[in-house]
Design an enzyme around this catalytic site. Structure first.
Site, PDB file in Angstrom:
ATOM      1  N   TYR A  18       0.825  -1.215   0.000  1.00 46.12           N
ATOM      2  CA  TYR A  18       0.000   0.000   0.000  1.00 46.12           C
ATOM      3  C   TYR A  18       0.857   1.264   0.000  1.00 46.12           C
ATOM      4  O   TYR A  18       0.612   2.189   0.778  1.00 46.12           O
ATOM      5  CB  TYR A  18      -0.915   0.034   1.230  1.00 46.12           C
ATOM      6  CG  TYR A  18      -1.873  -1.123   1.332  1.00 46.12           C
ATOM      7  CD1 TYR A  18      -2.726  -1.440   0.274  1.00 46.12           C
ATOM      8  CD2 TYR A  18      -1.950  -1.896   2.488  1.00 46.12           C
ATOM      9  CE1 TYR A  18      -3.620  -2.495   0.371  1.00 46.12           C
ATOM     10  CE2 TYR A  18      -2.853  -2.949   2.584  1.00 46.12           C
ATOM     11  CZ  TYR A  18      -3.674  -3.238   1.523  1.00 46.12           C
ATOM     12  OH  TYR A  18      -4.568  -4.275   1.630  1.00 46.12           O
ATOM     13  N   TYR A 146     -14.301  -5.079   3.588  1.00 48.20           N
ATOM     14  CA  TYR A 146     -12.987  -5.426   3.032  1.00 48.20           C
ATOM     15  C   TYR A 146     -12.788  -6.929   3.215  1.00 48.20           C
ATOM     16  O   TYR A 146     -12.972  -7.449   4.316  1.00 48.20           O
ATOM     17  CB  TYR A 146     -11.871  -4.666   3.756  1.00 48.20           C
ATOM     18  CG  TYR A 146     -10.498  -5.102   3.304  1.00 48.20           C
ATOM     19  CD1 TYR A 146      -9.954  -4.625   2.113  1.00 48.20           C
ATOM     20  CD2 TYR A 146      -9.771  -6.047   4.025  1.00 48.20           C
ATOM     21  CE1 TYR A 146      -8.718  -5.061   1.669  1.00 48.20           C
ATOM     22  CE2 TYR A 146      -8.531  -6.493   3.585  1.00 48.20           C
ATOM     23  CZ  TYR A 146      -8.008  -5.997   2.406  1.00 48.20           C
ATOM     24  OH  TYR A 146      -6.789  -6.446   1.963  1.00 48.20           O
ATOM     25  N   ASP A 239     -16.802 -13.326   7.457  1.00 45.74           N
ATOM     26  CA  ASP A 239     -15.358 -13.123   7.373  1.00 45.74           C
ATOM     27  C   ASP A 239     -14.918 -12.569   8.734  1.00 45.74           C
ATOM     28  O   ASP A 239     -15.057 -11.376   9.011  1.00 45.74           O
ATOM     29  CB  ASP A 239     -15.053 -12.141   6.233  1.00 45.74           C
ATOM     30  CG  ASP A 239     -13.562 -11.850   6.091  1.00 45.74           C
ATOM     31  OD1 ASP A 239     -12.773 -12.290   6.967  1.00 45.74           O
ATOM     32  OD2 ASP A 239     -13.190 -11.172   5.115  1.00 45.74           O
ATOM     33  N   LYS A 268      -5.404 -13.377  10.472  1.00 45.22           N
ATOM     34  CA  LYS A 268      -4.835 -12.361  11.362  1.00 45.22           C
ATOM     35  C   LYS A 268      -4.381 -12.904  12.720  1.00 45.22           C
ATOM     36  O   LYS A 268      -3.290 -13.416  12.811  1.00 45.22           O
ATOM     37  CB  LYS A 268      -5.817 -11.193  11.475  1.00 45.22           C
ATOM     38  CG  LYS A 268      -5.990 -10.474  10.121  1.00 45.22           C
ATOM     39  CD  LYS A 268      -6.024  -8.975  10.220  1.00 45.22           C
ATOM     40  CE  LYS A 268      -5.661  -8.347   8.893  1.00 45.22           C
ATOM     41  NZ  LYS A 268      -6.769  -8.267   7.931  1.00 45.22           N
TER      42      LYS A 268
END
Ligand SMILES: *Cc1c(COP(=O)(O)O)cnc(C)c1O
Length: 423
Positions: A18, A146, A239, A268
């Protein structure tokens, strides 16, 4: 200030996430971690408010996880899961099946969250092919959502959120709609599901949409989603890559909301931030359509490092810590401190909104500001905080000490004051 050679030499070759490489500020070197502290190359210690993209649930270098990984490393770093069985992923699958809600019980391992969502989408599409022969290739997902950076997951992210708008037209068109937070939005979704018979699944980040701006919705929204999916016979995917493992104050957001999806994705914090690992977990109902004498009904997916032994060892050790240490109480204490320390900002003219859920606190500013400058200023304050767009947020490790948390909260207050001051 002396910069390590590896940084200046590598900077001509590394391509950072990013980042506009030409204009991105020079990253600061981190040389060590312990607890919630990051030791910098120039000797400073930063208090980490982000937990490395929300992964380091137990802080860094927790000895229990390090020992488990070391132990596995000395026995067997990894062998492939195709044709060989090894202990860590098998134990982890059983434990995840037991701890996730409802009859979510069949676990597929990948190495990144995006790929876990890709696998969930593939399972949902193949579920219909296996069950009825229908070619259902479409998904419903939500604004502010997202789900990853790969091509299928880009198609279900909020197209306006910027990160993927460049590829509009190149990724398949999906239905990215308003969350059914009220009856009007629910009836619009009901209408959509009635008119389109090619929907494989609805995908949502339950209770808390993370990378799209730390937006919060309630359990009633998820109950409406479950009811709509049931009424229209469409699968529901949660999610939980961000929300899983205590972030919302419960182990899983689905638990907190009392809603069980048909497929769940985790990533994560799964390994406590130690190794890349993600999982896609299917319910009995979904898995049953794959379990067949027909080889063509199998799930044809298999990452090279599927069920990586070191990652799974880290994840098993992380689950031990959730069992033996009071993580959820810690998440609740963080929530209380965030409410006390950030809620008052709601009244500041420069603040558009304050959102707090579990161990996540976000302050959305009313106007754009220089994110790079804010990040640098936080480092000057001895804090590692990375605003997302107009949103300054804290997602610390669940083990953060109150004194460190209060410094993070004070830093967010200070930054909000500075950004609100007339220039
Ligand atoms: C981070 C994230 C992903 C993508 O995970 P990666 O490991 O970065 O590929 C997907 N969904 C959610 C909700 C996430 O927060």
């Amino acid at each position: 200030m002396t910069e390590p050679n590896w940084l200046s030499e590598g900077l001509d070759h590394i391509w950072l996430p990013y980042a506009q490489m030409k204009t991105a500020p020079r990253p600061a070197a981190a040389v060590g971690t312990s607890g919630v502290h990051i030791k910098m190359g120039d000797g400073r210690q930063l208090i980490d408010g982000v937990a490395s993209w929300w992964t380091a649930a137990h802080g860094y270098n927790h000895p229990h996880i390090l020992n488990a990984v070391r132990d596995q490393l000395s026995k067997m770093p990894h062998v492939m899961l195709g044709g060989l069985a090894h202990e860590q992923p098998y134990r982890l699958a059983k434990r995840l099946a037991a701890m996730t809600p409802g009859d979510l019980s069949r676990v597929f391992f990948t190495e990144s969250g995006s790929v876990a969502v890709e696998v969930a989408m593939k399972i949902a599409m193949q579920y219909w092919r296996n069950k009825t022969g229908e070619k259902r290739n479409k998904f419903v997902s939500f604004k502010g959502g997202y789900h990853g950076d790969t091509f299928a997951t880009m198609s279900v992210c909020d197209p306006e959120e910027g990160m993927h708008s460049l590829f509009a037209g190149a990724v398949s068109a999906q239905h990215v709609v308003d969350l059914p937070i009220d009856e009007d939005a629910a009836s619009a979704l009901d209408q959509l599901l009635s008119t389109h018979k090619d929907m494989a699944a609805v995908l949502v980040e339950p209770l808390l949409q993370g990378a799209g701006g730390m937006r919060v919705h309630d359990g009633a929204t998820l109950k409406r989603l479950r009811a709509l999916c049931d009424a229209h016979g469409v699968l529901l995917v949660f999610d939980e890559i961000f929300t899983g493992f205590g972030r919302t104050g419960a182990m899983f957001a689905s638990e907190k909301a009392g809603v069980v999806p048909d497929i769940m994705t985790l990533g994560k914090a799964l390994t406590g931030g130690v190794a890349p690992l993600a999982a896609t977990i299917a319910s009995e109902k979904v898995y049953a359509e794959f379990h067949d004498d027909d080889a063509a009904k199998a799930l044809m997916h298999g990452p090279t490092f599927c069920g990586h032994a070191l990652g799974c060892a880290a994840a098993n050790a992380s689950l031990d810590l959730f069992e033996t240490e009071p993580r959820l109480e810690q998440a609740q204490a963080i929530e209380t401190a965030l409410r006390k320390g950030l809620s008052g900002l709601k009244n500041a003219p420069s603040v558009a909104d304050v959102r707090i859920l579990g161990a996540m606190g976000a302050v959305e500013l009313a106007q754009d500001f220089s994110v790079d400058q804010a990040r640098a200023d936080f480092i000057e304050m001895g804090l590692f905080v990375r605003p997302l767009g107009r949103v300054i947020y804290l997602t610390p490790s669940l083990t953060v000490e109150m004194s460190d948390l209060n410094k993070l909260i004070e830093g967010v207050n200070e930054m909000t004051r500075r950004l609100g001051a007339p220039s």
